[in-house]
Structures are given as structure tokens and as C-alpha cells.
Design an enzyme around this catalytic site. Structure first.
Site, short mmCIF file in Angstrom:
data_model
loop_
_atom_site.label_atom_id
_atom_site.label_comp_id
_atom_site.label_asym_id
_atom_site.label_seq_id
_atom_site.Cartn_x
_atom_site.Cartn_y
_atom_site.Cartn_z
N ARG A 139 -28.76 8.13 29.90
CA ARG A 139 -29.44 9.61 28.87
C ARG A 139 -28.04 9.46 27.70
O ARG A 139 -27.36 9.03 27.76
CB ARG A 139 -29.87 10.55 29.81
CG ARG A 139 -27.85 11.07 30.25
CD ARG A 139 -27.50 12.73 30.56
NE ARG A 139 -27.67 13.47 29.27
CZ ARG A 139 -26.71 13.45 28.21
NH1 ARG A 139 -25.79 12.61 28.43
NH2 ARG A 139 -27.47 13.68 27.65
N GLY A 140 -29.09 9.70 26.93
CA GLY A 140 -28.40 10.30 25.64
C GLY A 140 -29.11 9.07 24.24
O GLY A 140 -28.92 7.94 24.75
N GLN A 165 -26.91 19.42 31.79
CA GLN A 165 -26.09 18.17 30.97
C GLN A 165 -25.15 19.01 30.78
O GLN A 165 -23.60 18.41 30.18
CB GLN A 165 -27.32 17.53 29.63
CG GLN A 165 -28.18 16.30 29.86
CD GLN A 165 -29.42 17.53 30.12
OE1 GLN A 165 -29.33 18.42 30.54
NE2 GLN A 165 -30.15 16.88 29.92
N ASP A 217 -32.44 13.81 19.38
CA ASP A 217 -33.03 12.57 19.81
C ASP A 217 -33.97 11.85 18.70
O ASP A 217 -34.18 10.85 19.12
CB ASP A 217 -34.24 13.07 21.36
CG ASP A 217 -32.37 13.45 22.54
OD1 ASP A 217 -32.08 14.37 22.16
OD2 ASP A 217 -32.79 12.95 23.02
N ASN A 235 -34.24 17.93 19.93
CA ASN A 235 -32.87 17.75 20.90
C ASN A 235 -33.46 18.30 22.04
O ASN A 235 -34.82 19.04 22.57
CB ASN A 235 -31.78 17.90 19.81
CG ASN A 235 -30.79 18.09 20.44
OD1 ASN A 235 -30.54 16.97 21.36
ND2 ASN A 235 -29.69 19.23 21.26
N LYS A 236 -32.05 18.53 22.93
CA LYS A 236 -32.84 19.10 24.34
C LYS A 236 -33.41 20.98 23.67
O LYS A 236 -32.47 21.31 23.60
CB LYS A 236 -31.23 19.12 25.11
CG LYS A 236 -31.37 20.21 26.70
CD LYS A 236 -32.32 18.95 27.20
CE LYS A 236 -32.51 17.60 27.35
NZ LYS A 236 -33.69 16.56 27.54
C1 LIG Z 1 -26.45 11.80 21.52
S1 LIG Z 1 -27.60 12.48 22.77
C2 LIG Z 1 -28.32 13.16 22.60
C3 LIG Z 1 -29.18 14.15 22.84
O1 LIG Z 1 -30.01 13.71 24.38
C4 LIG Z 1 -29.63 14.04 24.63
O2 LIG Z 1 -30.77 14.44 25.58
P1 LIG Z 1 -31.69 13.89 27.74
O3 LIG Z 1 -30.36 13.74 27.92
O4 LIG Z 1 -32.89 13.98 27.72
O5 LIG Z 1 -31.27 12.53 27.03
C5 LIG Z 1 -29.85 15.57 23.80
O6 LIG Z 1 -30.40 15.75 23.89
C6 LIG Z 1 -28.54 15.12 23.38
O7 LIG Z 1 -28.41 15.61 22.11
#
Ligand SMILES: CSC[C@H]1O[C@H](OP(=O)(O)O)[C@H](O)[C@@H]1O
Length: 352
Positions: free
Chosen positions: A50-51, A200, A241, A251-252
Site C-alpha cells: 500500500r501507499g 496505518q 494519493d 489523501n488518507k
Molecule cells: C506515500 S503513500 C501515500 C498515501 O497512500 C496511503 O493510502 P493507503 O494506505 O490506503 O494506500 C495514504 O493515503 C498515504 O498518505
């Protein structure tokens, strides 16, 4: 700056995508060895990888592995097999633009190799997937260096979710400035929002930072206001994101609330954004699709006994959009962008 850990890598000999299973952190550091498109799709959907940048890297290698298995003997047949894998992986999660950016970059590479044999096409795709990883390592280090210019010894930042080493090629975006500052001998402290519902911040950011020897304080998301009001926070760094052309940033979930609080308390709010996460096709944040995830992530995870009554309705948007007017600066590999973001974002893309 050394990579804390590499969350995604390829074992081409075994045709395996090796992924740090982030759903098991912080208790277990275990790796998945993925050989099928289905397992790669599932790893992205389940946030085992993820990320945004890490998802893009996984997608690049994933579509390469799909194409590598192709028995095509002509370019046209090979492209058909490639596109089937590309479209399938693209259906895993909708918001992080890096997934689609990486898949499109792989497709563009294929288009430039029209005269090659199928083995040469496969080699070209492997090279491109490796380059996506290598480019992200460079980009994250540059974001770290630019972001570290905003940090001084003894400062405390707040972050939300995880935009660290394990969300990228191994250096992070929102946490990269902290790692660079640490390497320069500065002492930076971090308040990490736990980031419900998938935690996270608690499970991943706190783990990364403690492993790296960074002074870290974990807080519940609803505590962000009081730590800002009490003057504990000097600046806020978050990942992204998908960034729209006007600077609106997905973003999250919960990030926009942090930005509103930051504005209220007069605390600078920075988005750390690789250009691979800026989508100039999205004019504003209204154009960004927000992923909705199962309600069970709210009600059934992390608790032995049900934390909500059976039958309760849930709403689980995985992201929200922070209005560009709340963002002090967007830290990219080309420098720190300031408003007017449509202008500054257009400039760096025109420079490419
Ligand atoms: C550099 S990671 C960017 C972003 O991705 C994460 O979302 P997820 O955990 O659902 O993949 C989160 O929004 C991070 O800030």
C-alpha cells in the site's frame, strides 16, 4: 539516506513479486511471494502492499509478470495479453494515481518497442519496471532533501497515515524529510495520528519511526486538535494519493480535517507529492474518485468483541480531499511548490 526496508521487489528468476505484508505489521515482518495476477491484485486491494508509490511499483512489476507468462508469438498478441493484465490490475483500487501512472508508463514503453521480438518486449518491460522503482528512490530522496529545508533542530511535526519508507521504494515521502534531517544530525520529533480505521499511523508510521530511532508519540485521530492547540506541533507533513492540477489533494481519510485544524491554529501544512502522484488530468479535487471500503474495517477489526451493534450502517471512504487553499506547500522532487498551484504545477510539468 539509507532505505529502511524495501517493501516491494522482484525475483525475476522465480517470477515472483516479493511484498512486505503490511497487514501483519508491526507484530510480524513477513513477505508474500506472489506469482499470479490474482494474488497481486489481492495484495493491492487488501493493503498488503500500500501507499501510492509502492502500489505503482507493484503494478509495474505485476503487469511485467503477467506479460512474461504470455505465450504470444506476435507483437499484437503480446499487447493483447499485456492489456488484459493491465486492465485487471487497474481494477484493484481507484484513488492512488500511481497505480494507473505506472501501468500507463509500462504501456507507453511497449508502444516504443513495436519492432522487437516477444523476448525483447519482455526484457523491455522488465527494464521499465526496474526504472519505475529506481526513479522512485531518487524522487523520494529529493523530496526528503527539499522537505528537510523546512525543518530545524528540535522541531516537532505531525503526520497522518503512513507515507513512509514502506509506502514507497524504501525512503518515503512525508517521512523522508524526517529521515534526511536525522541523517544531518537534527533531532526531529513526530506525533503520529493512529489513522483509523486501518491504523496505518499506529501500525506502520510508528513502527518505521521507532525502528529508525525517531522520537515518536502516537495519538488517536481525535487528539490532533489538542496537540496543535497546546503548541506541540511546528509543522504538518502528509503524503498524497492524487493531487489535482489546482493543488486539491486526495489523501488518507482524515487528512482534510487535519488541514482545517492546521489552518485554524496557524500551523504550516505540507503535502509531499512525487510528480507521479500529481494528475494534471484532474482539474480539481472534485474529479478524484474516492475509494469506499467495507464497513467491517470500521466495526470488526482490532477488537475482540464487537465494537458496534449488529445491523448498524457504516460509511467507509478511504480518502478525502484537502482543499488547495489549506496547503502551505507541495513538496515535489522539483522543489517546494507554492500557490498558485495550477501555475506552479503546470510549470514543473512543462519543465519535464
Ligand atoms: C506515500 S503513500 C501515500 C498515501 O497512500 C496511503 O493510502 P493507503 O494506505 O490506503 O494506500 C495514504 O493515503 C498515504 O498518505
Amino acid at each position: 539516506m539509507k532505505a529502511l526496508i524495501q517493501p516491494v521487489r522482484l525475483d525475476d528468476e522465480k517470477s515472483e513479486l516479493i511484498v512486505l505484508d503490511q497487514t501483519l505489521l508491526p507484530g510480524k515482518v513477513e513477505y508474500l511471494h506472489l506469482t499470479t495476477q490474482e494474488s497481486i491484485w489481492e495484495a493491492i486491494y487488501k493493503l498488503q502492499v500500500r501507499g501510492a508509490p509502492a502500489i505503482g511499483i507493484a503494478a509495474g512489476y505485476g503487469v511485467y509478470l503477467g506479460a512474461k507468462a504470455s505465450a504470444a508469438t506476435t507483437y499484437e498478441e503480446f499487447v493483447a495479453d499485456f492489456n488484459q493484465s493491465k486492465d485487471y490490475l487497474a481494477s484493484s483500487r481507484p484513488t492512488a494515481v500511481n497505480l494507473f501512472w505506472a501501468l500507463d508508463r509500462m504501456a507507453k514503453r511497449l508502444e516504443t518497442e513495436k519492432d522487437q521480438s516477444v523476448p525483447e518486449l519482455k526484457a523491455a518491460l522488465l527494464q521499465e519496471a526496474n526504472q519505475i522503482l529506481a526513479d522512485d528512490e531518487t524522487v523520494c530522496q529529493r523530496i526528503g532533501e527539499y522537505g528537510a529545508e523546512l525543518l530545524a533542530d528540535g522541531m516537532t511535526i505531525l503526520t497522518h497515515c503512513n507515507a513512509g519508507a514502506i509506502a514507497t521504494s524504501g525512503f518515503g515521502t512525508a517521512l523522508a524529510p524526517v529521515y534526511v534531517a536525522q541523517d544531518k544530525g537534527l533531532t526531529i520529533s513526530v506525533y503520529a495520528d493512529e489513522t483509523r480505521p486501518l491504523l496505518q499511523g499506529a501500525r506502520l508510521t510508528a513502527w518505521e519511526l521507532v525502528e529508525s530511532g525517531i522520537d515518536t508519540t502516537l495519538i488517536c485521530d481525535n487528539m490532533a486538535s489538542i496537540v496543535m492547540k497546546e503548541g506541540k506541533i511546528d509543522a504538518i507533513f502528509v503524503g498524497c494519493d492524487r493531487v489535482a492540477l489546482n493543488g486539491d489533494t486526495a489523501n488518507k481519510i482524515g487528512t482534510s480535517g487535519v488541514a482545517i485544524l492546521a489552518k485554524h491554529y496557524g500551523i504550516p501544512f505540507y503535502v509531499c507529492a512525487p510528480m507521479s502522484t500529481i494528475d494534471i488530468e484532474c482539474k480539481t479535487g472534485d474529479d478524484i474518485q474516492i475509494e469506499e471500503r467495507p464497513g467491517a474495517e470500521i466495526t470488526d477489526m482490532w477488537y475482540e468483541t464487537p465494537m458496534a451493534p449488529a445491523g448498524v450502517k457504516t460509511y467507509n471512504p478511504a480518502f478525502d480531499v484537502t482543499d488547495h487553499r489549506l496547503i502551505t506547500g507541495i513538496i515535489t522532487e522539483k522543489g517546494i511548490l507554492k500557490p498558485n498551484y495550477e501555475e506552479s504545477i503546470s510549470n514543473i510539468f512543462a519543465l519535464v
